[in-house]
Design a protein around this motif. Structure first.
Motif, mmCIF file in Angstrom:
data_model
loop_
_atom_site.group_PDB
_atom_site.id
_atom_site.type_symbol
_atom_site.label_atom_id
_atom_site.label_comp_id
_atom_site.label_asym_id
_atom_site.label_seq_id
_atom_site.Cartn_x
_atom_site.Cartn_y
_atom_site.Cartn_z
ATOM 1 N N ALA A 92 0.820 -1.213 0.000
ATOM 2 C CA ALA A 92 0.000 0.000 0.000
ATOM 3 C C ALA A 92 0.852 1.260 0.000
ATOM 4 C CB ALA A 92 -0.938 0.000 1.204
ATOM 5 N N GLY A 93 2.159 1.128 0.247
ATOM 6 C CA GLY A 93 3.042 2.287 0.282
ATOM 7 C C GLY A 93 3.434 2.736 -1.113
ATOM 8 N N ILE A 94 3.362 4.036 -1.360
ATOM 9 C CA ILE A 94 3.760 4.618 -2.647
ATOM 10 C C ILE A 94 4.884 5.612 -2.371
ATOM 11 C CG2 ILE A 94 2.994 6.005 -4.610
ATOM 12 C CD1 ILE A 94 0.192 4.948 -4.210
ATOM 13 N N PRO A 95 5.997 5.540 -3.117
ATOM 14 C CA PRO A 95 7.104 6.469 -2.891
ATOM 15 C C PRO A 95 6.640 7.924 -2.890
ATOM 16 C CG PRO A 95 7.766 4.733 -4.388
ATOM 17 C CD PRO A 95 6.310 4.549 -4.167
ATOM 18 N N ALA A 96 7.206 8.716 -1.992
ATOM 19 C CA ALA A 96 6.700 10.065 -1.706
ATOM 20 C C ALA A 96 6.616 10.952 -2.946
ATOM 21 C CB ALA A 96 7.593 10.726 -0.648
ATOM 22 N N ALA A 122 3.348 13.399 -7.304
ATOM 23 C CA ALA A 122 3.091 13.655 -8.733
ATOM 24 C C ALA A 122 1.671 13.261 -9.104
ATOM 25 C CB ALA A 122 4.094 12.878 -9.582
ATOM 26 N N TYR A 123 1.198 12.113 -8.602
ATOM 27 C CA TYR A 123 -0.166 11.682 -8.897
ATOM 28 C C TYR A 123 -1.183 12.688 -8.363
ATOM 29 C CZ TYR A 123 1.959 7.093 -9.844
ATOM 30 O OH TYR A 123 2.724 6.066 -10.339
ATOM 31 N N SER A 148 2.577 7.110 2.306
ATOM 32 C CA SER A 148 3.818 7.494 1.646
ATOM 33 C C SER A 148 5.001 6.732 2.252
ATOM 34 C CB SER A 148 4.019 9.000 1.797
ATOM 35 O OG SER A 148 5.273 9.394 1.294
ATOM 36 N N VAL A 149 5.911 6.317 1.367
ATOM 37 C CA VAL A 149 7.161 5.704 1.822
ATOM 38 C C VAL A 149 8.317 6.477 1.190
ATOM 39 C CG1 VAL A 149 6.108 3.420 2.086
ATOM 40 C CG2 VAL A 149 7.203 4.030 -0.084
ATOM 41 N N GLY A 153 10.167 1.611 -2.308
ATOM 42 C CA GLY A 153 8.947 0.914 -2.689
ATOM 43 C C GLY A 153 9.252 -0.457 -3.272
ATOM 44 N N GLY A 154 8.269 -1.334 -3.177
ATOM 45 C CA GLY A 154 8.432 -2.669 -3.741
ATOM 46 C C GLY A 154 8.316 -2.646 -5.256
ATOM 47 N N VAL A 155 9.050 -3.529 -5.915
ATOM 48 C CA VAL A 155 9.015 -3.633 -7.372
ATOM 49 C C VAL A 155 8.392 -4.976 -7.739
ATOM 50 C CG1 VAL A 155 10.368 -3.614 -9.497
ATOM 51 C CG2 VAL A 155 11.073 -2.202 -7.570
#
Length: 583
Positions: free
Chosen positions: A95-99, A104-105, A265-266, A271-273
């Motif tokens: 659920a974490g999205i890079p900051a 940007a989103y 936010s992470v 973030g995981g790939v």
């Protein structure tokens, strides 16, 4: 590029089966009850909703490969999936999205909420596509400006397991001057980025490798054609236009639902790939072919006693056995591919387009018609023509875009969407090109004229009078029309003139006041409102008496002359006597 050229992206059978099974498993545990606000989530679970046909519109990625990992299931005690063989659970990490990527989103959503409010684009949709296309820019490996650290490139689209898209950008974006490749965190192919690109971080550049630029471009791309993301049809059409695949649609819808349930936010780069891709198991152009020489050399060792030693003569062969072996038979020639309709186009020609002129803010009455022709002048059908608006203008095609792609009909004619004039006046150009092929285009000139009025009239017939040194009780209000319709935003000038025959500014009589309270007798920069109305500022009189003229003119030639009278108060009739008292 299945949608680009009518071909479907070849996927590995194992990957498709795994993705389908995982979608079914995810549907069983997560799919909500379907309501009017589910926006197609039932389609993600069971694919029961009809899928709009987006193939004819092209797509952003050229149907390049994408990550097929599904979001974790919302189950506290997951059991191994019989298909996938590994436990799947909802996790904080996914659920974490890079900051920077998340920022940007959200910035793209905010810009589109203002520029295209009818689209109703949620930032979670951009996050879902970003997850599927690049794993959120490879886990947020971006610099402080949002540009990816190292380019994110899809495989070259050379027709070997993928669509065939010859180079369209001379390698400017993808570094490949032979074939196109999808570029950046949102995986745009260069031919799409050329018109869809946006500057999302305000640095004056449109860079597909920058997550702010790419996210904003993706948002505008999804919102074209007046699609509304709050409706199932609009949402599905937009996603399929990005990559024309039912599996892709299901996958993005599941990530959209997952992110809507909560994200956080992470730090960038943590973030995981994802690890599974839609092209797992397919052959690529880099796979060694049977005719390629082996990459390993035989190890030295003792000769096999069962095989003759080539270094020693073979007494059973003339010349000691060292004769040159018979040459291999030549390979049969590969037959050339039959030309596509686009291959036969030599040039584009005008197909009877009339003069393109419109007033600012209006739609153009005429539409551009272009015909694709062979060298011999024969019409060519089923060819995609790209129309591009260029020049210093804010005119657009219907839907707010500056580029439109239309396929020619059976007569070889493509009719561009209607042009919509903006507020900038002047000339601009529309260029044409055959998508993916070099052919001589035809250019069109268009003109936007200023908003105009042909009629002006007062909204009141009350006489305008004043005493010397006083102020007029009523303000002048007029209404402008053009061909009987309201003329809004029309530039207007008001001048106190000397006479009907002398339109120069009067130096005495009524006047307006400027911001400093000084007398002015000419007002410029006036404009009618949305209802075509214009109310002038208050008028004042100096000590000069008489009849004076106020002339109001508009762009387009409408003129109105208003009469103003300044006269001393009438005191000739004294006060009326009071009635006598009677006893």
């Amino acid at each position: 590029m299945a949608a680009h050229f009518g071909r479907r992206l070849r996927k590995g059978a194992a990957t498709t089966a795994v993705a389908a099974a995982a979608v079914a498993a995810l549907s069983a545990s997560q799919a909500p009850g379907v309501t009017g606000e589910d926006h197609g989530r039932q389609a993600a679970a069971g694919a029961s909703a009809p899928v709009p046909d987006a193939a004819s519109a092209g797509n952003a990625t050229g149907n390049s490969p994408y990550y097929t990992d599904l979001p974790p299931l919302n189950s506290p005690n997951p059991s191994p999936s019989p298909t996938m063989g590994t436990p799947v659970s909802r996790g904080e990490a996914e659920a974490g999205i890079p900051a920077t990527v998340l920022d940007a989103y959200k910035k793209a959503e905010a810009e589109l909420r203002s520029s295209k409010p009818g689209c109703n684009l949620p930032w979670q949709l951009l996050a879902a596509i970003g997850k599927v296309e690049s794993g959120q820019a490879r886990g947020g490996r971006v610099d402080a400006n949002g540009t990816t650290i190292g380019h994110i490139l899809g495989p070259q689209l050379d027709g070997n397991g993928f669509a065939l898209i010859p180079d369209t950008d001379h390698g400017e974006y993808d570094g490949n001057s032979q074939y196109d490749q999808a570029v950046g965190p949102m995986q745009f192919i260069p031919s799409t980025w050329a018109w869809a690109g946006r500057d999302g971080n305000g640095d004056g550049k449109e860079d597909p490798n920058n997550v702010y630029d790419a996210a904003l471009a993706a948002g505008h791309y999804l919102c074209r054609n007046s699609w509304d993301m709050s409706t199932e049809g609009g949402l599905h059409s937009a996603i399929l236009s990005y990559n024309n695949s039912q599996d892709y649609l299901n996958l993005v819808l599941n990530w959209l639902e997952y992110y809507r349930k909560g994200t956080h936010s992470v730090p960038d780069g943590t973030g995981g790939v994802p690890s599974h891709r839609s092209d797992d198991g397919t052959e690529h152009h880099s796979t060694p072919k049977p005719s390629d020489p082996p990459k390993t050399k035989p190890k030295p060792g003792k000769p096999d006693p069962g095989k003759p030693d080539p270094s020693k003569p073979d007494p059973g062969k003339p010349g000691g056995g060292n004769d040159t072996p018979d040459p291999k038979p030549p390979k049969p020639p590969v037959p050339p591919k039959p030309p596509t309709p686009s291959d036969t186009v030599d040039h584009l020609a005008d197909a009877g387009t009339a003069k393109l002129t419109a007033m600012a803010g209006d739609a153009f009455d005429q539409r551009i018609s272009t015909r694709a022709e062979t060298k011999a002048g024969m019409s060519v059908g089923k060819v995609r023509i790209r129309f591009t608006i260029t020049g210093d203008t804010d005119a657009t095609f219907a839907g707010g875009e500056t580029v439109a792609t239309v396929a020619t009909d059976t007569k070889g004619v493509a009719v561009a969407p209607a042009l919509q004039a903006g507020e900038k006046t002047g000339d601009f150009k529309i260029t044409t090109a055959v998508v993916g092929h070099k052919a001589k285009g035809v250019d069109y000139q268009a003109t936007v004229t200023a908003r105009a009025a042909d009629t002006l009239a007062r909204t009141s017939d009350t006489p305008l009078t004043c005493t010397p040194g006083g102020e007029f009780a009523d303000q002048v209000e007029v209404k402008a029309t053009y061909k009987g319709a309201v003329a809004d935003k029309v530039a207007t000038t008001a001048t106190l003139i000397k006479s009907d025959d002398d339109a120069t500014e009067n130096d005495k009589g009524p006047y307006f006041k400027d911001a400093d309270g000084k007398a002015v007798r000419t007002l410029t920069g006036l404009q009618t409102d949305a209802k075509g109305l214009l109310t002038l500022p208050k008028l004042y009189a100096d000590d000069t008496t008489g009849t004076f003229l106020l002339r109001i003119t508009t762009t387009g030639g409408a003129t109105l002359t208003v009469e103003l009278k300044v006269a001393a108060a009438d005191t000739s009739a004294g006060p009326s006597p009071s009635p006598s008292a009677t006893s």
